[in-house]
Scaffold this motif. Structure first.
Motif, PDB file in Angstrom:
ATOM      1  N   CYS A   1       6.273  14.197  -2.244  1.00  0.00           N
ATOM      2  CA  CYS A   1       5.702  12.972  -1.666  1.00  0.00           C
ATOM      3  C   CYS A   1       6.805  11.997  -1.263  1.00  0.00           C
ATOM      4  O   CYS A   1       6.782  11.437  -0.154  1.00  0.00           O
ATOM      5  CB  CYS A   1       4.756  12.313  -2.664  1.00  0.00           C
ATOM      6  N   LEU A   2       7.783  11.792  -2.139  1.00  0.00           N
ATOM      7  CA  LEU A   2       8.866  10.852  -1.852  1.00  0.00           C
ATOM      8  C   LEU A   2       9.751  11.340  -0.710  1.00  0.00           C
ATOM      9  O   LEU A   2      10.157  10.564   0.155  1.00  0.00           O
ATOM     10  CB  LEU A   2       9.704  10.615  -3.113  1.00  0.00           C
TER      11      LEU A   2
ATOM     12  N   TYR B   1       8.266   5.279  -9.051  1.00  0.00           N
ATOM     13  CA  TYR B   1       8.348   6.114  -7.856  1.00  0.00           C
ATOM     14  C   TYR B   1       8.060   5.302  -6.592  1.00  0.00           C
ATOM     15  O   TYR B   1       8.682   5.518  -5.552  1.00  0.00           O
ATOM     16  CB  TYR B   1       7.363   7.288  -7.963  1.00  0.00           C
ATOM     17  N   LEU B   2       7.133   4.368  -6.697  1.00  0.00           N
ATOM     18  CA  LEU B   2       6.818   3.503  -5.564  1.00  0.00           C
ATOM     19  C   LEU B   2       8.045   2.714  -5.138  1.00  0.00           C
ATOM     20  O   LEU B   2       8.403   2.672  -3.951  1.00  0.00           O
ATOM     21  CB  LEU B   2       5.673   2.550  -5.931  1.00  0.00           C
TER      22      LEU B   2
ATOM     23  N   ALA C   1       1.416   8.222  -1.897  1.00  0.00           N
ATOM     24  CA  ALA C   1       1.682   8.291  -0.455  1.00  0.00           C
ATOM     25  C   ALA C   1       1.001   7.143   0.283  1.00  0.00           C
ATOM     26  O   ALA C   1       1.597   6.504   1.158  1.00  0.00           O
ATOM     27  CB  ALA C   1       1.215   9.638   0.092  1.00  0.00           C
ATOM     28  N   SER C   2      -0.252   6.868  -0.079  1.00  0.00           N
ATOM     29  CA  SER C   2      -0.988   5.773   0.561  1.00  0.00           C
ATOM     30  C   SER C   2      -0.381   4.422   0.236  1.00  0.00           C
ATOM     31  O   SER C   2      -0.269   3.549   1.103  1.00  0.00           O
ATOM     32  CB  SER C   2      -2.448   5.802   0.116  1.00  0.00           C
ATOM     33  N   LEU C   3       0.034   4.248  -1.007  1.00  0.00           N
ATOM     34  CA  LEU C   3       0.589   2.963  -1.422  1.00  0.00           C
ATOM     35  C   LEU C   3       1.959   2.710  -0.807  1.00  0.00           C
ATOM     36  O   LEU C   3       2.310   1.570  -0.476  1.00  0.00           O
ATOM     37  CB  LEU C   3       0.683   2.901  -2.948  1.00  0.00           C
ATOM     38  N   LEU C   4       2.756   3.768  -0.636  1.00  0.00           N
ATOM     39  CA  LEU C   4       4.060   3.617   0.008  1.00  0.00           C
ATOM     40  C   LEU C   4       3.905   3.044   1.415  1.00  0.00           C
ATOM     41  O   LEU C   4       4.703   2.207   1.851  1.00  0.00           O
ATOM     42  CB  LEU C   4       4.777   4.971   0.067  1.00  0.00           C
ATOM     43  N   VAL C   5       2.854   3.487   2.110  1.00  0.00           N
ATOM     44  CA  VAL C   5       2.588   2.974   3.451  1.00  0.00           C
ATOM     45  C   VAL C   5       1.880   1.622   3.380  1.00  0.00           C
ATOM     46  O   VAL C   5       2.274   0.663   4.047  1.00  0.00           O
ATOM     47  CB  VAL C   5       1.739   3.975   4.260  1.00  0.00           C
TER      48      VAL C   5
END
Length: 301
Positions: free
Chosen positions: A91-92, A218-219, A278-282
């Protein structure tokens, strides 16, 4: 700057729809499929045949490849050293390694540097980010997916991935000097315009912001890489080592500093690589990037 306002509005619409009981929980999945199987192939056919490929522009194009390659090296190494779940590492690599160089990047560079900057931004996006998300990102997603896949299966997945198929077709059209016009071009324009609202609503539907999520290391590792570390690398590399022409250099740094790419998050989500992360990173990366991009704009002068 109207486009930037639209980005925020549609992201908020997606988040708001989470609280509407009449909206099915599978809505985001269907929107993601529409983006992958309809919009991305159309974008390839719309833009790639129009690109005027020049050797002098290989350096700015390479910024997207450097960003993704370094992301793979960094997070792949950290994942092995600290025994992260493969899904977290994948994901990262994908989400933090790809910049939102198109529907967030285009309006920003146009607002900051004018219409001429769009030509450079388009090449970075199409010959860099778009190729990566259509091919190499699929390889990474298949490698780090919890489901074991053979090399033959991974190759098949890439070769049958609609955006990749149409990407190859679009390059054939480019070399053949064939472009779509008339009603077909109008249809492509209409479909392409759905990318921003549909993608942002899909991401908003999947963003779950809570204290546990905000505290996730991770975020912040992903956002730290995407918004601060890789723009610094490109700034130093192209500003001092390769001494890229000033205007091209500024646009390249700003494009690299964009928030994580929505399409990259969709690839991660569709392979079950930590969908919430993944959603939160965006979802968090886009509003935060408005501040960090301001910082990098000040740095490049």
């Amino acid at each position: 700057m109207t486009n930037l306002f639209i980005v925020v509005v549609f992201l908020l619409v997606g988040i708001a729809l989470q609280f509407v009981k009449q909206v099915p929980t599978s809505t985001a999945q269907y929107l993601n499929k529409y983006l992958i199987y309809v919009v991305l192939p159309i974008l390839a056919l719309k833009y790639i045949p129009e690109i005027d490929l020049e050797l002098s522009l290989l350096l700015p194009i390479s910024s997207a490849w450097i960003s993704f390659g370094l992301s793979w090296v960094l997070f792949g190494t950290l994942g092995r050293k600290f025994n992260w779940k493969k899904s977290v590492t994948g994901c990262l690599i994908i989400t933090a390694g790809l910049a939102n160089t198109s529907f967030v990047g285009f309006p920003i560079v146009k607002a900051l540097f004018g219409e001429e900057a769009l030509k450079i931004a388009l090449l970075i996006d199409q010959a860099g980010s778009f190729i990566i998300v259509s091919s190499i990102a699929i390889i990474v997603a298949s490698i780090y997916s919890e489901e074991k896949k053979r090399k033959r299966d991974i190759t098949k997945k890439i070769l049958t991935f609609p955006p990749f198929i149409f990407f190859i077709l679009a390059f054939v059209l480019n070399f053949s000097n064939i472009q779509f016009t008339g009603n077909i071009a109008i249809l492509f324009d209409l479909i392409a315009k759905t990318l921003t609202p549909i993608a942002l609503i899909a991401v908003g539907l999947q963003v779950k912001i809570n204290m546990d999520a905000i505290r996730s290391k991770y975020l912040w590792l992903g956002l730290g890489y995407k918004l601060l570390l890789i723009p610094a690398v490109i700034f130093l590399l192209f500003g001092f080592a390769f001494r890229l022409e000033d205007f091209v250099f500024k646009v390249t740094v700003i494009e690299t500093a964009m928030a994580p790419m929505i399409t990259g998050s969709i690839i991660a989500i569709s392979h079950d690589l930590e969908p919430k992360l993944a959603s939160l990173l965006v979802g968090l990366g886009i509003p935060l990037s408005f501040f960090t991009i301001g910082f990098w704009y000040w740095v490049v002068g």
